[in-house]
Each structure stands twice: as structure tokens, then as C-alpha cells.
Design a protein around this motif. Structure first.
Motif, short mmCIF file in Angstrom:
data_model
loop_
_atom_site.label_atom_id
_atom_site.label_comp_id
_atom_site.label_asym_id
_atom_site.label_seq_id
_atom_site.Cartn_x
_atom_site.Cartn_y
_atom_site.Cartn_z
N THR A 251 -6.81 -9.02 25.79
CA THR A 251 -6.87 -9.62 24.46
C THR A 251 -5.90 -8.85 23.57
OG1 THR A 251 -9.22 -9.91 24.80
CG2 THR A 251 -8.40 -10.30 22.60
N PRO A 252 -5.12 -9.54 22.77
CA PRO A 252 -4.21 -8.82 21.88
C PRO A 252 -4.99 -7.87 20.98
CG PRO A 252 -3.71 -11.16 21.88
CD PRO A 252 -4.99 -10.99 22.64
N ASP A 253 -4.47 -6.71 20.75
CA ASP A 253 -5.11 -5.72 19.91
C ASP A 253 -4.86 -6.06 18.44
OD1 ASP A 253 -5.47 -2.19 20.11
OD2 ASP A 253 -5.55 -3.41 18.32
N MET A 254 -5.94 -6.37 17.73
CA MET A 254 -5.81 -6.80 16.34
C MET A 254 -5.26 -5.70 15.45
SD MET A 254 -6.66 -9.93 16.39
CE MET A 254 -7.23 -10.61 14.84
N ALA A 255 -5.58 -4.47 15.78
CA ALA A 255 -5.09 -3.35 14.97
C ALA A 255 -3.58 -3.28 15.04
CB ALA A 255 -5.73 -2.05 15.44
N ALA A 256 -3.06 -3.31 16.26
CA ALA A 256 -1.61 -3.26 16.43
C ALA A 256 -0.96 -4.49 15.80
CB ALA A 256 -1.27 -3.18 17.91
N MET B 88 -5.25 3.26 16.33
CA MET B 88 -4.35 3.08 17.46
C MET B 88 -4.13 4.39 18.20
SD MET B 88 -1.45 0.38 16.54
CE MET B 88 -0.91 0.69 18.21
N GLY C 185 -9.30 1.09 3.48
CA GLY C 185 -8.65 1.62 4.67
C GLY C 185 -8.55 0.60 5.80
N PHE C 186 -9.45 -0.35 5.80
CA PHE C 186 -9.44 -1.36 6.85
C PHE C 186 -8.51 -2.53 6.53
CE2 PHE C 186 -13.45 0.83 7.55
CZ PHE C 186 -13.41 1.03 8.91
N ASN C 187 -7.89 -2.47 5.34
CA ASN C 187 -6.91 -3.49 4.99
C ASN C 187 -7.44 -4.92 5.04
OD1 ASN C 187 -4.28 -3.09 4.12
ND2 ASN C 187 -3.88 -1.89 5.98
N LYS D 203 -13.54 -8.56 20.72
CA LYS D 203 -12.95 -7.47 21.49
C LYS D 203 -11.59 -7.05 20.92
CE LYS D 203 -10.83 -6.58 25.93
NZ LYS D 203 -10.32 -7.22 27.15
N GLY D 204 -10.86 -8.02 20.38
CA GLY D 204 -9.55 -7.73 19.81
C GLY D 204 -9.60 -6.69 18.71
N ARG E 267 0.83 -1.19 0.00
CA ARG E 267 0.00 0.00 0.00
C ARG E 267 0.86 1.24 0.00
NH1 ARG E 267 -5.12 0.12 3.28
NH2 ARG E 267 -4.30 2.21 3.44
N SER F 175 -2.08 -6.31 13.38
CA SER F 175 -2.13 -6.33 11.91
C SER F 175 -1.11 -5.37 11.31
CB SER F 175 -3.54 -5.98 11.43
OG SER F 175 -3.70 -4.58 11.37
N MET F 176 -0.75 -4.35 12.06
CA MET F 176 0.22 -3.41 11.52
C MET F 176 1.56 -4.07 11.27
SD MET F 176 -0.28 0.25 13.24
CE MET F 176 1.06 0.73 12.18
N SER G 203 -4.88 -8.66 8.58
CA SER G 203 -5.89 -8.01 9.40
C SER G 203 -6.92 -9.01 9.94
CB SER G 203 -6.62 -6.95 8.59
OG SER G 203 -7.32 -7.55 7.51
N HIS G 204 -6.94 -10.20 9.37
CA HIS G 204 -7.95 -11.20 9.72
C HIS G 204 -9.36 -10.68 9.45
CE1 HIS G 204 -5.42 -14.33 11.63
NE2 HIS G 204 -4.61 -13.31 11.78
N LEU G 205 -9.44 -9.80 8.49
CA LEU G 205 -10.72 -9.22 8.09
C LEU G 205 -10.98 -9.60 6.64
CD1 LEU G 205 -11.48 -7.71 10.55
CD2 LEU G 205 -10.64 -5.60 9.53
N THR H 216 -4.93 5.54 0.72
CA THR H 216 -6.01 5.67 1.70
C THR H 216 -5.39 5.55 3.09
OG1 THR H 216 -7.38 4.42 0.17
CG2 THR H 216 -8.26 4.79 2.37
N PRO H 217 -5.80 6.39 4.01
CA PRO H 217 -5.25 6.27 5.37
C PRO H 217 -5.54 4.89 5.94
CG PRO H 217 -6.48 8.31 5.14
CD PRO H 217 -6.73 7.52 3.90
N ASP H 218 -4.59 4.33 6.62
CA ASP H 218 -4.74 3.01 7.23
C ASP H 218 -5.55 3.15 8.52
OD1 ASP H 218 -2.60 0.21 7.63
OD2 ASP H 218 -4.34 0.72 8.84
N MET H 219 -6.74 2.54 8.52
CA MET H 219 -7.63 2.66 9.66
C MET H 219 -7.03 2.03 10.92
SD MET H 219 -10.11 4.40 8.60
CE MET H 219 -11.69 4.22 9.42
N ALA H 220 -6.27 0.98 10.76
CA ALA H 220 -5.68 0.31 11.91
C ALA H 220 -4.71 1.26 12.61
CB ALA H 220 -4.96 -0.96 11.47
#
Lengths: 345, 345
Positions: free
Chosen positions: B56-61, A64, B123-125, A122-123, A11, B63-64, B69-71, A56-60
Motif C-alpha cells: 500500500t502506498p505510504d501516506m506519510a511519504a 518516515m 504536526g500531522f498536517n 494501513k497506508g 509551514r 503527503s510529503m 495528508s488526506h487527514l 512544529t515538527p512535521d509528523m509525517a
DNA sequence: TCTCAGAATGAACACGCTTTCATTCATCGT
DNA sequence: ACGATGAATGAAAGCGTGTTCATTCTGAGA
């Protein structure tokens, strides 16, 4: 170069945009933040370069630092059900209009999945969570998720001990009395005296509340208490149990179903299997008013839960809570009303 | 302290867990990564402390740094439609079993929304994207998203110029001939000669492909070409246009609908409005085999698109592509078959 | 007892972005 | 023409994680 398989997989970042446009990385960030202070011409330049680079800005990364994920978790037991999917459709559309993406999860009937699923969800740090699944209790929700304030969908018509409905949660109160009164009155007016209540899943708060209210209204009108037919919100079960009720049990004048799909099953059982006419021999009323209820084969008279009204109320709760996370608990109220079609008289 | 409104709003981090358990932060990370090298007792201790702290591990962090992203993004035009919701249900369940969360988006019929929506979604990758919306072209998908390889759902039965179906995309090929042949044969066997094709949304590739194949099969069998009734996959339109066809146009022997919901509309129009019998006067066949098709009021004979098969094929494509992002394009194939019920003979 | 391979460990870095904060620039009233 | 006010700017810090990489620990074989 346009081959999606072999093309550049990385990206574009704000850094690249900054370099290309000969500005600082901070400027790029500001260009994408409407409230930031930046010279308009500079912003335009950056946005143009960004588009060229497909940036595109990275939402992740953004979430944070801002603490907002722009994600709303939705938990549904069965997405393929007409009511559930119509509710999901309305909610997703409404959320999208407010800039939120829907993070969708499906529960099994297996209650044991709940904790795991919630923990997993929640993650992703959702800004809010809507649990349509009735096996997810608000207390569990509150315990597992620490950011979101759960919304409790309650039925304050009834005197039943509202176990976990403390003022600790935001509430959506569904007033079911009005619609049910209209339905019973209409059926009685057309001569119904012996009622059956076709229940939904027995652990569903909605079906429990509806049954209590139906019994209460029927009693108030001096009619004998309704017979209970145990269903599970599904067509096949409703069909089978209706047949059993008439073959093995006691026939009735009128069937009040806990949901529309169940009513369809009952209608088809009466007409196809039992050779009875609806509404002449047996009157039928449903609950929900899904799209299918106006299909001519059923043309169901039903107690409408207004989806638009309900969705907007939920959305208001979410937005207000997000705007002020520490405000005391909020409440919205929606009501029900009878939609008269052809299955009563 | 258990008040969800006023309680601690900050999530537990790996640092806090590390401090509480008297281990390094790296150890916490390893405890949550199955393949990491860490002493079992240490891992157990960390997991226990983590649970106590509700960590819970933060998925955003996560995935960076991992790039995953598991999305999985899913784009649907109308979530509330029976076929769409059943497909969404199956796909979400399957994805969840593989550890992916579903990121759901809804398109309007308004084509202009597409780019904006895709850009937003990017943006959500998401690790992968499934666009069930037929107004989202694969080329657009490939242009906007740079990580995911689009999956093109094609209908290779036909000779139609496959405009954008290059080997640049992964493909899910739907073989429609078999089911359609069985359907036409069955209807002809019961005496049908004059056919109508009840089309879906005119810009839908699926309806175009089905119509071409239906015409071809009918021609091969020496029958006159079918009349076209323009629908849009919706019940109300199908109902109205069927009435118009019989009142203002030419009646037919048999109706082949592009989807099941359309078939329901046609059936109700025939029975309710036109006083005709199905199947005695007019035979009807649908497409999809949604749950509602076996409801007794319709009991629809229909060409089944096997949802489980279709979902698993899509899932295989996604997983293989994720495992090897640079492999050449992949193809899966699914077929169709007729499900015989009561609307033909 | 000594050596050595493999497992276990932690410091440091990177991911891509927003947000302070101190600094510079443009604008305006007098 | 000159401070004064506010807007515009960029350096640096930080968000919470996974992953090198160099180091230490463990235990088995000689």
C-alpha cells in the motif's frame, strides 16, 4: 497578515528555524527531541525562535525516519451508539495522554468494506490498531496490516471452539460469568422463573458469548431454558420484538438483554405498549452500564463492563507491544459485576 | 510465516513491487495514481503484484510531496455525549466517503489545553480542521494552524456583537429563529405562560444564542421573560437544578432546554422527584433531536438541528476550500425546525 | 515510406525530518 | 599544565513517495 485566507500558507520548516536562530538544522531536531544531547541554552533559544515562527515538527517526515507514526487506528461500527461512543471517548483520552493521536474509521454493516478499509488505513502506518467492530476478524487484521499485532477480545468463560483465538494475538479476556451469575441470582430471588434473552446482532461474538453464559447459568440453577428474542442492539428493534414476543409468543417473567439500549427498548415496550410494570410484572437486566442507565426513567439494573478498567488494560497491551514488538503474546483480563438499580425488585 | 508476532515487520515498498514486476519504480507510482499516463496492461500487472506483496502506498511519504495528508482533524469536547457522538459519526462517515481519514482529538474543559493540543495536531498536517469544541476560538485556530481555514459556526439571528466572526473565516450559519418560534407558539397554544430556559454550559456560544433568541421570541409574543435555570448540557445537573427551581424558586409552566439531554433531566425531575405530569402540568421542549429523543419514556418535542444537512454543508465548505485555497470566504446556511412529539400537548 | 503528435517511460530531484559518525569543545583529575 | 573522558556539534545519508523533464515509443495521416 492575520487574514487566515490570504496569509502565508507554507509551514515553517526546521531549516527556517535554523537559519533564523543561526544554528544548524540538526540542532533544531535535537531541541525537539528530549533525549538528544544539546546545550540547554541553545535548546531554549531554538524553542523560542520556533514558537515565534509557529514551527512544529512535521509528523509525517518524522515518522518516515523513526518508524513511529504516533497514530493509533480505531475501527468502530457505529460511533453514535452510546456504548461505542463512551468506549471511544475513554480510549481516545487515554491514548492522547500517552502522546498518540486517534485515527478513526467507521465500518458499515456491509462486511465487504473491511479489506478496503483496512488497506486504506494501513497506508497511514498506525502504530497500533484497535478494532471494536466485530465484523473485522483478527486474522484479517493480521493479514492486511504487517506492523501492528492485533488484540483479540475474547470470552474465555465458554468452551466454544475459539476458532481464531490462537496465541498469535494479544488478548483481552472478558470474564462475564460473575456479573451474569449475580444478575440471574437476583432475578430468581425476586421470583423470576421464565426468562427471555434479548440478543444483539447475531454475528456479534459478544452477544453469542453472553447468550451461552446466560443459558448455562440459568440451567445450573434448575430453571427452564430462556426464550430467545432476536434483536440487533438497537432500541427500535428491541421495542418491536418485545411487543411481538408478548403478543404473538409466550410472555416471560424476566428479560436479560445483551446490551443496555436493548433493555431500554424492552422496558418501554412493556410499559408503554403492553401495560406491564417493571419490575413488578417483568424484571429486566441489561449489559454494559452506559451513562444513560442511571437515568431515572430507566434506572436499569445491569452487568457493568468497567470502561476505565477495560481501557487501561487495552492501553497496557498496546504500550507493551510497542516497547517490545517481538515479545510473545500478551494477555490482560477484565471482569464484570452487577450494578443493582430499580428494574429487578 | 503467518504468525503476526514474528512475521516480517517491514512494509513492502514501491521499489520491491517494481523489482518483482520488472518495471521501474515510477511506473508503480503511476499505477496507483488514476490520472497518470500508463499502459493499462502494465498497470494491471503492477496492481496484481502489489496485492501479492501486500503493498500500500505510504501516506506519510505521499503527503510529503503532494502536500495533501488526506487527514481531517476533528476536535470534540466530549465524544461520549449523544449529540457529539452523532455529529462525529455523521461527519466521519461523510469524510470517509470522500477519501479522508478522521484524526480525532478530545479537549478537556480545561481551556489551557487548547494551544498545546492544536500545536500537536498541526504536526500531522491535517488538510482541514473542524472544532466542535466551543472553547476553541476561531482566531486561535487561525493563528496556530497555517494551512487550514477555520470554519466559524455562527448564529446570525442575533444582533450580538459577532466578536471574532470576521469575513476571514468560512462560515456555517445556523438559523435558529424558525424552530424556536414554532416551539414557543406550540407551548403557548397549549396554555403555557410562565417559561424557564434551561441553559447549557455558560461559555457555549450555542446556548447563549439560543437563550437570546428564546427571550426575544417570548417577548414578541407578549409573555413574561423566562426564568433562567443554569445547567451545563448534562443530565444530572439538569435534574438537580430543575428540582431546586421548583422547590426553592418559582415553579413554571414550561421548560425550554438548550439541549435534549438537559430536557431529559428536567422531565425525570418533574415526574420522579416533583410528582408533576409532562405535558399536563409542565411542558418541555429540547434542542438537537438526538436519537434518544424518540424513546418512548421521553418522546420529546424538540427543535431539530438536521445532522445530515449540517454535515453536508460543512463538507461542502471543506471541499471547496481545499479545491481553491485562496478563494474568498465561503458561507453555508442551515435552518432548524420543530419536531412535535409528546412533551407539549 | 516518412513525418509528427501524443502517449509512455525512467533518471533525477524534492519533500522535512532523524540518525549515524567523525570531529570539536568543555571539563576534570592528577 | 596535560592528557583523558564525555558532551556537544554539523555533514551526509536515508526514509518512501510524487513530479518534473527529457527521451523513446507508438500509430495515424500524407
Amino acid at each position: 497578515m492575520s487574514d487566515p485566507v490570504t496569509r502565508n500558507r507554507s509551514r515553517a520548516t526546521a531549516d527556517m528555524v535554523a537559519r533564523t536562530a543561526n544554528v544548524s538544522r540538526v540542532a533544531v531536531s535535537r531541541a525537539f527531541n528530549p533525549h538528544a544531547s544539546i546545550k540547554p541554552e541553545k535548546r531554549d533559544l531554538i524553542l523560542k525562535v520556533a514558537q515565534e515562527l509557529n514551527y512544529t515538527p512535521d509528523m509525517a517526515a518524522r515518522s518516515m525516519v523513526t518508524g513511529r507514526s504516533h497514530l493509533v487506528g480505531i475501527i468502530v461500527p457505529d460511533i453514535s451508539g452510546p456504548w461505542e461512543s463512551q468506549e471511544l471517548d475513554a480510549m481516545t483520552t487515554a491514548l492522547q495522554a500517552e502522546g498518540f493521536a486517534t485515527l478513526l474509521f467507521r465500518t458499515r454493516d456491509d462486511l465487504s468494506l473491511d479489506e478496503t478499509l483496512l488497506t486504506y488505513m494501513k497506508g497511514f502506518n498506525p502504530d497500533s490498531v484497535i478494532a471494536y467492530a466485530e465484523n473485522v476478524r483478527p486474522t484479517t487484521l493480521a493479514r492486511v496490516l504487517d506492523r501492528a499485532v492485533p488484540i483479540y477480545i475474547g470470552y474465555p468463560d465458554e468452551e466454544a471452539a475459539e476458532e481464531e483465538a490462537a496465541p498469535l494475538f494479544d488478548r483481552l479476556d472478558v470474564l462475564q460469568r460473575e456479573g451474569i451469575e449475580q444478575a440471574v441470582a437476583l432475578m430468581q430471588g425476586y421470583g423470576a422463573r421464565r426468562f427471555a434473552f434479548l440478543a444483539g446482532k447475531s454475528n456479534s461474538l459478544a452477544t453469542q458469548s453472553r447468550e451461552r453464559m446466560v443459558r448455562k447459568v440459568i440451567a445450573e440453577r434448575g430453571l427452564p431454558p430462556p426464550i430467545r428474542i432476536q434483536g440487533d442492539y438497537m432500541y427500535d428493534t428491541a421495542y418491536r420484538e418485545t411487543v411481538n414476543q408478548f403478543r404473538l409468543g409466550e410472555p416471560v417473567d424476566a428479560i436479560f438483554a445483551a446490551n443496555d439500549v436493548g433493555a431500554f427498548g424492552a422496558i418501554d415496550a412493556l410499559r408503554t405498549e403492553l401495560g406491564l410494570r417493571v419490575p413488578q410484572d417483568v424484571k429486566v437486566v441489561g449489559f454494559d452500564d452506559i451513562h444513560q442507565s442511571h437515568w431515572k426513567s430507566y434506572n436499569l439494573t445491569t452487568v457493568k463492563l468497567d470502561l476505565a478498567e477495560r481501557t487501561q488494560a487495552l492501553l497496557r497491551l498496546i504500550l507493551r507491544r510497542l516497547k517490545n514488538p517481538t515479545s510473545p503474546s500478551l494477555t490482560e483480563t477484565v471482569s464484570t459485576r452487577l450494578v443493582v438499580r430499580g428494574t429487578v425488585g
